[in-house]
Design an enzyme around this catalytic site. Sequence first.
Site: not given
Length: 295
Positions: A23, A140, A145, A178, A197
């Site tokens: 990010y 999340g 990552h 996931r 969300y």
Amino acid sequence: MSVDSVFRTRSLGVAAVGLPDQYADGKAAKVWQLYIGDTQSRTKEYKSWVVSLLKEHGVRRVLDVACGTGIDSIMLVEEGFNMVSVDASDKMLKYALKARWERRKETAFDQWVIEEANWLTLSEDVQKPGDGFDAVICLGNSFAHLPDFKGDQSDQKLALQNIASMVRPGGILIIDHRNYDYILETGLAPQGKNIYYKSDLTQDISTSVLSVNNKPHMITLDYTIQVPQADVQDLPEVSKFRLSYYPHRLESFKSLLNEAFYGKVEHSVYGDFKAYTPGQTQVPCYFIHVCKKTA
């Protein structure tokens, strides 16, 4: 030759050293903040599940090792938990810092600790209270990552050991990923709304799999999101960015977690916040692991 040199894994502007900050260019962080919305956009099922679980285990002190923009931490501060929140991305953390500043007159928010930290050096970056935190969360799909550029998962093993070391005896770790088993087998993400969300933004996600030596090594998700111009003036109407993940399979990740706790763990697996049974008819979008340190 690095993986990134043959298969661009990051949005432009991201540093290629240390723990990759996907990010870092700021754009993905900005769009992601819009996409996930505020704390009220968390699904009731998720909020009820995690808060009930924490209270069931008598949790007071929580370490959020994947704070991001702070959405989970804010929710838990509001629920009365003592939060320490860390992330490797300063671009993501600025949203959490902004939220804390805006609500600094509230005692709980004034006491909320926010720091930049790296999973690979977590014990140096975070001051552990006594024998550890009552709970550590990494939610999340955040842990995925962390790439495996060395090809032996040594960084992932070190990160999980560092994260597990922050949990006190009798405390719990809640970590998810996931359903990469399904993605690798079908090339598609499981159908269903995001369990974390509620977003009003239209999205399209394309999936790519990179294999090294005939072994799935990385999955990239290219996000295309319709951005309301009334919300952000300096972003295009259609915003695109790429995020990369290591495709953790359920059974192998369970083994990594058992190793991180040196076998001293009670391990439960949930599929989209419901008790998971291998081979069940309903395919979960996410697997959530709850690990209680037994010693």
